[in-house]
Design a protein around this motif. Structure first.
Motif, PDB file in Angstrom:
ATOM      1  N   ASN A 235       0.810  -1.209   0.000  1.00 18.46           N
ATOM      2  CA  ASN A 235       0.000   0.000   0.000  1.00 18.46           C
ATOM      3  C   ASN A 235       0.842   1.257   0.000  1.00 18.46           C
ATOM      4  OD1 ASN A 235      -2.467  -1.073  -0.138  1.00 18.46           O
ATOM      5  ND2 ASN A 235      -2.974  -0.904   2.027  1.00 18.46           N
TER       6      ASN A 235
ATOM      7  N   HIS B 175      -0.467   4.864  -1.130  1.00 20.83           N
ATOM      8  CA  HIS B 175      -1.752   4.882  -0.451  1.00 20.83           C
ATOM      9  C   HIS B 175      -1.760   6.010   0.557  1.00 20.83           C
ATOM     10  CE1 HIS B 175      -5.148   3.650   1.884  1.00 20.83           C
ATOM     11  NE2 HIS B 175      -5.462   2.804   0.943  1.00 20.83           N
ATOM     12  N   PRO B 176      -2.547   7.042   0.326  1.00 15.98           N
ATOM     13  CA  PRO B 176      -2.441   8.209   1.184  1.00 15.98           C
ATOM     14  C   PRO B 176      -3.289   8.107   2.443  1.00 15.98           C
ATOM     15  CG  PRO B 176      -3.918   8.659  -0.615  1.00 15.98           C
ATOM     16  CD  PRO B 176      -3.527   7.215  -0.726  1.00 15.98           C
ATOM     17  N   THR B 177      -4.335   7.287   2.391  1.00 17.65           N
ATOM     18  CA  THR B 177      -5.290   7.315   3.485  1.00 17.65           C
ATOM     19  C   THR B 177      -4.635   6.815   4.759  1.00 17.65           C
ATOM     20  OG1 THR B 177      -6.736   6.574   1.775  1.00 17.65           O
ATOM     21  CG2 THR B 177      -7.694   6.825   3.925  1.00 17.65           C
TER      22      THR B 177
ATOM     23  N   LEU C 275      -6.406  -3.758  -6.458  1.00 20.43           N
ATOM     24  CA  LEU C 275      -5.317  -3.545  -5.522  1.00 20.43           C
ATOM     25  C   LEU C 275      -3.976  -3.640  -6.240  1.00 20.43           C
ATOM     26  CD1 LEU C 275      -4.864  -3.212  -2.478  1.00 20.43           C
ATOM     27  CD2 LEU C 275      -4.743  -5.676  -2.294  1.00 20.43           C
TER      28      LEU C 275
ATOM     29  N   ARG D 286      -5.585   4.413  -5.952  1.00 21.27           N
ATOM     30  CA  ARG D 286      -6.098   4.298  -4.595  1.00 21.27           C
ATOM     31  C   ARG D 286      -7.265   5.268  -4.424  1.00 21.27           C
ATOM     32  NH1 ARG D 286      -4.149   0.289  -5.038  1.00 21.27           N
ATOM     33  NH2 ARG D 286      -2.621  -0.806  -3.757  1.00 21.27           N
TER      34      ARG D 286
ATOM     35  N   TYR E 150      -7.888   8.260  -3.457  1.00 21.08           N
ATOM     36  CA  TYR E 150      -7.901   9.634  -3.964  1.00 21.08           C
ATOM     37  C   TYR E 150      -7.741   9.666  -5.474  1.00 21.08           C
ATOM     38  CZ  TYR E 150      -7.964  11.393   0.750  1.00 21.08           C
ATOM     39  OH  TYR E 150      -8.347  11.673   2.016  1.00 21.08           O
TER      40      TYR E 150
ATOM     41  N   PHE F 241      -2.225  17.536   3.449  1.00 22.14           N
ATOM     42  CA  PHE F 241      -1.096  17.211   2.590  1.00 22.14           C
ATOM     43  C   PHE F 241      -1.539  17.445   1.157  1.00 22.14           C
ATOM     44  CE2 PHE F 241      -2.776  12.915   1.694  1.00 22.14           C
ATOM     45  CZ  PHE F 241      -3.660  12.828   2.747  1.00 22.14           C
TER      46      PHE F 241
ATOM     47  N   PHE G  98      -0.794  13.636  -3.799  1.00 21.89           N
ATOM     48  CA  PHE G  98      -0.844  12.178  -3.691  1.00 21.89           C
ATOM     49  C   PHE G  98      -0.190  11.643  -4.946  1.00 21.89           C
ATOM     50  CE2 PHE G  98      -3.678  13.315  -0.560  1.00 21.89           C
ATOM     51  CZ  PHE G  98      -4.736  14.023  -1.069  1.00 21.89           C
TER      52      PHE G  98
END
Lengths: 330, 449
Positions: free
Chosen positions: A317, A322-324, B55, B60, B62, B388, B391
């Protein structure tokens, strides 16, 4: 001559019958279907088989759920030295897959310096951009005003995620890792547990609890009683401790909606503040803590490269950006 | 002398057109195997994706759309090639386009197949794709896209097939010796009893003209609704009405320049030097220049209207694009889609064909990057106070493999087509040549040329 005439009549016959069939098709087929479909999106009655909301009788009282978030009370749970309890309760109760915070607490800046915490559930917009773009009607409004997702219909195109201006939709990118008790849960769009791989998922105001006359998990979990669950029809709201008249509460406290200028008509109101009623100073330097998923993220997969089985899901991730979750601890 | 040459022309063109269908060389087999290897690897990647879900991609929550979606937009753009060259130029009686029409239509069909593929691999539940038909909501831009894609694909297939009928008939008659019985049967079937009678000819002409008029709005609406899937949202950079016309012009631009590349390749490997001349390249490049400047105009208008007002989220987007992490891509796009091709197409120095093919390659690299620049940075702008600001999205090996598979499929379709179809509408070309000869003998030279 005879031959030619025969040919012509056949041609004419095909032409005419095709024309009439086409005309009938144009007039008959799409029009009622269009009407029916647009009906669906407004009332959600197309989901009769799967949607428990549709089982309600016509005479039954229809709710109009909404949420009021009193930011004057929210201190992000930093004074309890714990992750935001609304998020954590939600995660624990819905077994949300790793990284998904259906109600997420953001730290935003105040105009004169300092910051405030902003819990952010799904806004359950009345003019929901996500409902408008869904190609298969998997996301819809139910009678009580909730925006729900039918996970047995969602095709995973993620158009709704692009459309949502609040980042409030999540995708089950893989088979989620879940605790064993999640398997006992009885799925319904009101209680989307366990999560289904390849579909979009989000907060649904705990519609399953509301129907039983209980408050959502986040409202119950909030130690500072920041969150109020309300009913626009009855003009009432409660945080579990006090009951307020909704319209007066909103009016007297300068409530606002997030990005109201977009015309999404959110059903979630905010009352401006920075946790002062819970004793938080606006220049409090303590940061939000990251919520915990007791069951990890997704199932193991071979990592981001075809070779190397060593990458477990967590490092997979983070390398894939994966930012979350991770970002808030920084 | 002229008459003798005309006869030679007809024979020569027949020979050239039918030659590739007889003897595939070792190099040809090697190339097909190479493409099949890439496709096989892509299938392996797709199976991995089916097993583990999206996956396996770099997307992801965002940045929820990535490589597949902008490849999809790229292929839709490339598909406008056919509408432009075969339909618009046919409609305006630009006779020089005749040898190029079939190539353009092949590019269209191959691109659309890829576009459909890209959008299919992007969904999280490919097992539920048919829900689009079972439960499709006409209010959703994505359903417009599906309808547009299928209509355009069907239209392009028919538009590819109709002008092929006389060619199939000729092949049925000529290939009796060298072709196998099965091949002959197929060609006979595809020729649908074409005998070249005036009645048949009139009906075919009528059908083609109707389709010519129909295919242009279908093609344009296809790309418009593709833009709508983005511009019907509230995202910075997407939420603008100019996105759709911008996409259409951009698509015509990349379609026309892609044609420069593909016709150059066919010219070399199918030995079409006599029929596809530097003149054709020059003419297509004139179209390319006009479209380049139209597209530049649209891009400037789009960005200027947003940049002048600079709403907060859009400010973030443009910081990202012009000086931020996406800047290398943005400026590469400007260089490869505008600056370099403009120089290559305007300054006519050096050999025409390699120069224009290079311009075509550059534009298509630039336009591919442009689709990335449209899709990804807009998703990377935070819409909530997340604290932030960027991303990162980078495609994973699965996405790269599957997108590469798309390019391999494109190449494979064009390669196989060269073996089973006459790559130029040679019957039409022979007729046009006869017509030109006829006019010439009557002293009516200028009219047709």
């Amino acid at each position: 001559m005879n031959n030619k005439k025969k040919d012509l009549t056949r041609r004419e016959f095909i032409k005419k019958s095709l024309g009439w069939a086409g005309l009938a098709g144009v007039l008959y087929l799409p029009v009622p279907q269009l009407l029916k479909l647009s009906d669906n999106t407004i009332t959600g009655s197309g989901q009769t088989s799967k949607n428990p909301a549709a089982e309600s009788q016509p005479g039954e009282k229809v709710r109009d759920w909404c949420m009021v978030i009193d930011l004057r009370k929210c201190d992000g749970c930093v004074s309890f030295d714990s992750p935001p309890q609304c998020t954590q309760t939600c995660i624990n109760a819905h077994f949300t897959p790793g990284g998904q915070q259906w109600i997420e607490v953001y730290e935003a800046e105040l105009p004169g310096g300092g910051s405030y915490f902003m819990p952010s559930p799904c806004n359950q917009c009345e003019n929901a951009p996500c409902v408008n773009v869904c190609p298969v009607g998997a996301t819809y409004h139910d009678e009580d005003g909730l925006v729900l997702i039918d996970h047995s219909r969602c095709i995973g195109c993620r158009m709704c995620m692009a459309a949502c201006p609040y980042h409030r939709r999540f995708f089950n990118w893989g088979t989620p890792k879940l605790p064993p008790e999640a398997a006992l849960a009885e799925y319904s769009p009101l209680y989307p547990v366990p999560a289904v791989k390849g579909t979009v998922i989000k907060c649904m105001f705990c519609g399953h609890l509301l129907r039983d006359g209980k408050l959502p998990f986040c409202v119950r979990g909030c130690p500072t009683k920041t969150l109020y669950m309300g009913d626009l029809n009855e003009d009432i709201a409660t945080n579990g401790r006090e009951v307020v008249v909704l319209s007066r509460f909103l009016r007297e406290n300068n409530a606002y909606q997030l990005k109201a200028e977009l015309g999404t008509q959110p059903r979630t109101w905010y009352i401006p503040g920075h946790g002062q009623e819970s004793g938080r100073k606006s220049d409090d330097k303590r940061k939000l803590m990251k919520p915990v998923w007791g069951w990890g993220g997704y199932d193991d997969h071979p990592g981001i490269w075809p070779w190397g089985e060593s990458n477990n899901s967590a490092s997979g991730n983070s390398t894939a950006g994966h930012p979350t979750g991770e970002a808030h601890s920084k | 002398m002229r008459v003798a040459k005309a006869e030679n022309y007809a024979q020569r063109i027949e020979q050239t057109s039918l030659a590739p269908m007889k003897k595939p060389s070792t190099a040809y087999y090697a190339f097909v195997l190479f493409l099949l290897a890439i496709i096989g690897w892509g299938l392996y990647a797709y199976i991995t994706q089916l097993k583990f879900g999206l996956l396996m991609t770099g997307m992801r929550d965002y940045v929820s759309w990535g490589f597949y979606i902008f490849s999809f937009i790229f292929w839709v753009g490339a598909s406008l090639c056919g509408a432009l060259v075969s339909a618009i130029l046919r409609l305006t009686h630009a006779h020089w386009r005749t040898p190029l029409t079939r190539i353009a239509e092949l590019v269209t069909v191959a691109s659309l197949i890829n576009a459909g593929l890209m959008i299919s691999v992007d969904v999280g539940r490919p097992d539920r794709l048919l829900f689009l038909f079972a439960y499709g909501r006409f209010q959703s831009p994505l359903v417009w896209d599906v309808i547009g894609l299928l209509t355009y694909l069907l239209g392009s297939f028919v538009y590819l097939y109709l002008p092929l009928i006389p060619d199939f008939a000729l092949m049925r008659d000529r290939l009796k010796g060298p072709a196998t019985a099965l091949k002959l049967k197929i060609y006979t079937l595809l020729a649908v009893g074409w005998r070249g009678t005036p009645e048949q000819r009139q009906r075919l002409d009528k059908a083609i003209s109707v389709l010519t008029v129909m295919i242009i709005p279908i093609g344009i609406s296809m790309h418009t609704v593709t833009a709508f899937t983005l511009s019907m949202t509230l995202r910075p950079g997407w939420d603008t009405a100019i996105l759709a016309p911008n996409f259409v012009i951009g698509a015509l631009f990349s379609g026309a320049t892609l044609l420069l590349v593909v016709m150059g390749v066919y010219r070399k490997f199918c030995h079409l030097e006599e029929y596809i001349t530097p003149k054709h390249f020059r003419y297509v490049s004139y179209l390319g220049i006009v479209l380049l400047f139209s597209y530049l105009y649209f891009v400037v208008v789009e960005y200027l209207t947003i940049m002048f007002k600079l709403r907060l989220e859009e400010k973030e987007l443009f910081t990202l694009l012009l000086i931020g992490p996406a800047a290398p891509w943005f400026w590469t796009f400007v260089a490869t889609a505008f600056v370099l091709p403009a120089i290559l197409m305007l300054y006519q120095r050096g050999p025409t064909i390699p120069r224009l093919m290079l311009a075509g390659v550059l534009v298509n690299i630039g336009m591919f990057i442009k689709r990335f620049v449209i899709v990804v940075p807009s998703l990377e702008v935070p819409l909530m106070p997340t604290g932030f600001h960027f991303f990162t999205y980078s495609p994973s090996w699965v996405e790269i493999s599957i997108v590469t598979m798309g390019f391999a499929i494109f190449a494979l379709i064009l390669t196989l087509a060269a073996k089973v179809l006459p790559i130029m509408p040679f019957v039409e070309m022979i007729e046009e040549n006869e017509l030109a000869e006829h006019h010439q003998t009557k002293g009516d030279v200028g009219k047709e040329r």
